[in-house]
Scaffold this motif. Structure first.
Motif, PDB file in Angstrom:
ATOM      1  N   THR A  27       0.833  -1.201   0.000  1.00 29.86           N
ATOM      2  CA  THR A  27       0.000   0.000   0.000  1.00 29.86           C
ATOM      3  C   THR A  27       0.871   1.255   0.000  1.00 29.86           C
ATOM      4  O   THR A  27       0.617   2.204  -0.752  1.00 29.86           O
ATOM      5  N   GLU A  28       1.913   1.249   0.804  1.00 35.98           N
ATOM      6  CA  GLU A  28       2.836   2.391   0.839  1.00 35.98           C
ATOM      7  C   GLU A  28       3.579   2.518  -0.494  1.00 35.98           C
ATOM      8  O   GLU A  28       3.725   3.616  -1.043  1.00 35.98           O
ATOM      9  N   ALA A  31       1.601   4.134  -3.478  1.00 33.31           N
ATOM     10  CA  ALA A  31       1.562   5.601  -3.522  1.00 33.31           C
ATOM     11  C   ALA A  31       2.811   6.150  -4.204  1.00 33.31           C
ATOM     12  O   ALA A  31       2.738   7.103  -4.987  1.00 33.31           O
ATOM     13  N   ARG A  34       2.543   5.348  -8.067  1.00 29.16           N
ATOM     14  CA  ARG A  34       1.539   6.197  -8.731  1.00 29.16           C
ATOM     15  C   ARG A  34       2.064   7.609  -8.991  1.00 29.16           C
ATOM     16  O   ARG A  34       1.574   8.292  -9.883  1.00 29.16           O
TER      17      ARG A  34
END
Length: 102
Positions: A27-28, A31, A34
């Motif tokens: 999840t980290e 970011a 992206r």
């Protein structure tokens, strides 16, 4: 018109008891990816039937953008943290092409 995008999925399985750690790591990292200039998508999923299995759907503008992604320090750091927490020796990549094309 040519479609130069690089589209792929990456799959891996968290070791027993490590799924929540893997979830936090990916999840980290998502970011970070992206925010890369050539990235169009980096979507992370857990399989509904097996919450230890992760699937990541990725799209890059072109080969140059994908190569930049592969060469980024953030990816090396992420993989060094991920590898001891997954069953496979590395993510299993599947490169995709749009249906209806040869």
């Amino acid at each position: 018109m040519t479609d130069d995008r690089i589209v792929l999925s990456a799959e891996f399985t968290a070791r027993p008891g490590a799924a929540d750690e893997v979830d936090a790591l990916i999840t980290e990292y998502a970011a970070t990816v992206r925010a890369e200039p050539g990235n169009s998508a980096f979507d992370v999923y857990r399989r509904a039937e097996d919450r230890d299995r992760f699937v990541v759907f990725e799209i890059y503008r072109d080969q140059e953008a994908f190569d930049a992604h592969l060469g980024a320090e953030a990816g090396r750091t992420f993989n060094a943290q991920l590898t001891p927490r997954i069953v496979e020796p590395h993510s299993i990549l599947s490169f995709l092409t749009p249906a209806g094309r040869s």
